[in-house]
Design a protein around this motif. Structure first.
Motif, PDB file in Angstrom:
ATOM      1  N   ALA A   7       9.582   1.020   3.368  1.00  9.06           N
ATOM      2  CA  ALA A   7       8.929  -0.010   2.554  1.00  9.06           C
ATOM      3  C   ALA A   7       9.870  -0.536   1.476  1.00  9.06           C
ATOM      4  N   THR A   8      10.649   0.350   0.872  1.00  7.14           N
ATOM      5  CA  THR A   8      11.593  -0.064  -0.171  1.00  7.14           C
ATOM      6  C   THR A   8      12.686  -0.945   0.411  1.00  7.14           C
ATOM      7  N   ILE A   9      13.231  -0.549   1.553  1.00  7.94           N
ATOM      8  CA  ILE A   9      14.274  -1.351   2.204  1.00  7.94           C
ATOM      9  C   ILE A   9      13.709  -2.702   2.640  1.00  7.94           C
ATOM     10  N   ASP A  52       0.821  -1.207   0.000  1.00  9.20           N
ATOM     11  CA  ASP A  52       0.000   0.000   0.000  1.00  9.20           C
ATOM     12  C   ASP A  52       0.858   1.263   0.000  1.00  9.20           C
ATOM     13  N   THR A  53       1.971   1.222   0.751  1.00  5.32           N
ATOM     14  CA  THR A  53       2.847   2.398   0.843  1.00  5.32           C
ATOM     15  C   THR A  53       3.459   2.734  -0.501  1.00  5.32           C
ATOM     16  N   LEU A  54       3.917   1.722  -1.216  1.00 11.72           N
ATOM     17  CA  LEU A  54       4.566   1.978  -2.499  1.00 11.72           C
ATOM     18  C   LEU A  54       3.548   2.220  -3.615  1.00 11.72           C
ATOM     19  N   SER A  66       9.320   9.551   1.125  1.00 10.39           N
ATOM     20  CA  SER A  66       9.011   9.782   2.534  1.00 10.39           C
ATOM     21  C   SER A  66       9.667   8.694   3.377  1.00 10.39           C
ATOM     22  N   GLU A  67       9.694   8.875   4.687  1.00 12.49           N
ATOM     23  CA  GLU A  67      10.319   7.881   5.564  1.00 12.49           C
ATOM     24  C   GLU A  67       9.599   6.542   5.456  1.00 12.49           C
ATOM     25  N   ARG A  68       8.265   6.558   5.351  1.00 15.21           N
ATOM     26  CA  ARG A  68       7.517   5.304   5.197  1.00 15.21           C
ATOM     27  C   ARG A  68       7.864   4.618   3.884  1.00 15.21           C
TER      28      ARG A  68
END
Length: 521
Positions: A176-178, A8-10, A170-172
């Motif tokens: 999420a990517t990491i 959802d974040t990405l 953004s930090e989120r």
């Protein structure tokens, strides 16, 4: 982060459905030149004109691993994440590339713009750095060549975080990517793997480049360094010959400061143009450039390609990596020219220059499977030194040569399809394709889809089965692949466009041939 939160974040990075569709198309294109490809190019996900990615509630990250030889003779493990993971990573890449400050040009690095995605590529870089190097050597300077030991493996999570945090995410979104990278590293069944995974997605090349920017900045301030250039971890420095030792010490200390070390086996200080031209096969590349211009008419050109290749490749001790590039170009040229001059030396060359295995196997297949060719093919199928060797051998069988009368090859494909030995999962699928469309009916090659751990292998195996006139969806298939694929394979849209065996022998292989036969000019 939980899987659903990562997705959802990405996905929030897509401000419009067209952004998501564009990211999907890029992820699909980036996967098209791998030895592992989706046999229908994910047509089921866009069959109704709308992109239908797997449901987030059912998604499980999957990453295929392929071992391949490097030019230097070392082994590289490359990872192929599933298409949803690739699409999510591409959404993050698009945000990074839109962040102009992230790619602010460095006035002290004249080649920074060459590394920016979509403006140029590695071939352009290679030609440019060659001219740059020869210019400095001709002016009496020396050039230092270096790269880093196991660079991607040694990139730390905090370095990745620093790059992403300064790239418009953004930090989120950074977290999420990491988290996706960590899942890829865990999900490839090699628990010792760490760092930045080597995948086809653009974000990896963006991050791997930017991690070393602090190194660039320190080196560019050193008064002994006249000019500096870099492609990922391949480093090029010019200096006065009398300063070369000082510069070498500086490069070592700065690399260690950021947790890296210089690969001593590839470290070189070149002080003359003649030495550079000799070790980089400058004259041979010029000759090949001219020959590629007339490759399709080489039968009318009096040129001894065998003697040329033997003389050039016989000097591999000067520079194994550069000799491997020459081998790739020579065999690509021989294939285009339909020349049989290299058939008898191909067995020797595929052993000496394993990173040219794809070009050599495709060349032999284009000439015809007989004599030495069939011996190389048999060994590549039966006892492959790398996973990529067997995969490229099977592709060459499918694309160029019908060996359906060769019982030994048919038996080998049967064993590969059955999963005997150390066959790669996707090798099983390609062997199944060959047996389905080229062998006689007595060859049994059905296996449970549940035996295959990766989604792309299950998809490809099911596509092959579905082209049989008697195929019907079964409960096991429904549990092993997305419902969208089952619906597409059962649809008139697919059946009307595939026509069983002709699918792979004509339209299907036309696409796959374009995927698998990139030319290194």
């Amino acid at each position: 982060m939980e899987t659903r939160e990562i997705i959802d974040t990405l996905l929030d990075l897509a401000s419009h459905p067209s952004d998501l569709a564009a990211a999907f198309e890029t992820a699909k294109r980036l996967r098209s030149h791998w030895p592992i490809v989706d046999l229908i190019e994910y047509q089921d996900l866009t069959a109704d004109g709308q992109l239908r990615l797997p449901d987030a509630r059912e998604w499980m990250l999957e990453a295929d691993t392929v071992t391949k030889p490097k030019h230097s003779g070392a082994i590289r493990s490359e990872l192929l994440p599933d298409i949803l993971t690739g699409t999510l990573l591409q959404l993050a890449t698009e945000r990074i590339l839109d962040h102009n400050r992230f790619f602010a040009p460095n006035a002290n690095d004249p080649f920074a713009s060459l590394r920016v995605l979509r403006q140029n590529n590695y071939q352009s870089w290679t030609k440019t750095i060659n001219r740059w190097t020869r210019h400095h050597l001709a002016a009496g300077r020396c050039v230092i060549f270096a790269d880093l030991n196991d660079y991607f493996f040694n990139i730390k999570a905090e370095q990745i975080h620093t790059v992403l945090a300064n790239s418009g995410l953004s930090e989120r979104q950074v977290s999420a990517t990491i988290a996706l990278f960590e899942m890829i590293n865990r999900g490839n069944s090699r628990s010792h793997f760490r760092g930045l995974p080597v995948v086809p997605d653009e974000i990896v090349w963006v991050i791997s480049d930017r991690v070393l920017v602090p190194v660039d900045e320190i080196l560019l301030r050193d008064p002994h360094i006249l000019e500096f250039a870099r492609w990922i971890d391949d480093i090029f420095i010019t200096c006065d010959p009398s300063d070369s030792q000082l510069v070498c010490e500086k490069l070592n200390s700065v690399s260690q400061l950021f947790g890296f070390s210089i690969n001593q086996s590839k470290y070189r200080v070149v002080k003359s143009l003649e030495a550079y031209d000799e070790s980089h096969f400058y004259r041979e590349h010029l000759i090949l450039d001219d020959l590629f211009e007339v490759a399709s008419h080489m039968s009318k050109v009096d040129f001894d390609l065998l003697t040329f290749s033997e003389n050039a490749l016989g000097r591999k001790a000067l520079n194994q990596s550069q000799a491997s590039i020459i081998a790739k170009r020579v065999y690509t040229l021989a294939r285009i020219a339909n020349s049989k001059q290299l058939v008898d030396v191909a067995d020797t060359h595929i052993r000496e220059f394993p990173s040219a295995e794809s070009q050599i196997l495709h060349y032999l297949a284009s000439i015809g499977w007989e004599g030495t060719s069939i011996e190389v093919l048999t060994r590549s199928l039966q006892d492959p030194p790398y996973q990529s060797t067997q995969l490229y051998a099977l592709w060459s069988l499918l694309i160029y040569g019908d060996t359906s009368q060769n019982e030994q090859i048919l038996d080998l494909c049967q064993r590969i399809a059955n999963g005997e030995g150390s066959a790669h999962e996707f090798s099983r699928c390609l062997a199944q394709v060959f047996l389905t469309f080229y062998a006689e009916s007595e060859y049994e090659h059905e296996f449970e889809l549940s035996e295959l751990s990766s989604l792309i292998s299950r998809r490809s195996s099911l596509v092959t089965r579905s082209l049989s006139d008697c195929w019907k969806p079964d409960p096991e298939s429904a549990e092993s692949v997305p419902q969208s694929l089952l619906e597409y394979l059962s649809s008139d849209q697919f059946r009307d466009n595939s026509n069983a065996k002709d699918f792979f022998r004509s339209s299907g292989l036309k696409v796959l041939r374009e995927m698998q036969t990139e030319i290194l000019l």
